[in-house]
Design a protein around this motif. Structure first.
Motif, PDB file in Angstrom:
ATOM      1  N   THR A  18      48.604  35.393  27.443  1.00 21.56           N
ATOM      2  CA  THR A  18      49.233  34.085  27.274  1.00 21.56           C
ATOM      3  C   THR A  18      48.185  32.981  27.270  1.00 21.56           C
ATOM      4  N   LEU A  52      45.172  23.350  29.171  1.00 26.56           N
ATOM      5  CA  LEU A  52      46.340  23.910  29.854  1.00 26.56           C
ATOM      6  C   LEU A  52      46.291  25.434  29.944  1.00 26.56           C
ATOM      7  N   VAL A  56      47.997  27.689  32.972  1.00 20.21           N
ATOM      8  CA  VAL A  56      49.134  28.577  32.742  1.00 20.21           C
ATOM      9  C   VAL A  56      48.763  30.020  33.103  1.00 20.21           C
ATOM     10  N   THR A  59      48.541  30.374  36.900  1.00 20.34           N
ATOM     11  CA  THR A  59      49.873  30.341  37.492  1.00 20.34           C
ATOM     12  C   THR A  59      50.602  31.664  37.275  1.00 20.34           C
TER      13      THR A  59
END
Length: 68
Positions: A18, A52, A56, A59
């Motif tokens: 991701t 970002l 991400v 996280t």
């Protein structure tokens, strides 16, 4: 017999993929903005999206989708 959870190795985790996909999208947007007669707002949007990606990915890793 016990059933163990699926283990990911060498960056083959949903969190890693991701983060890489988000960073790639940001890089493409930034590159397009750069070659469009240097449209700085588009370049900055690409850089923000790239920034970002580790947030991400980190996280998701802490949520259990990263390497063990």
């Amino acid at each position: 017999m016990t059933v163990q959870g699926e283990k990911y190795h060498h960056g083959r985790s949903p969190a890693g993929w991701t983060a890489v996909i988000i960073a790639g999208i940001g890089a493409v947007i930034g590159t397009v903005g750069f070659f469009m007669n240097i449209a700085w707002p588009v370049v900055i949007v690409g850089l923000v999206i790239m920034a970002l990606a580790p947030i991400v990915g980190g996280t998701m890793s802490k949520m259990g989708y990263g390497q063990e």
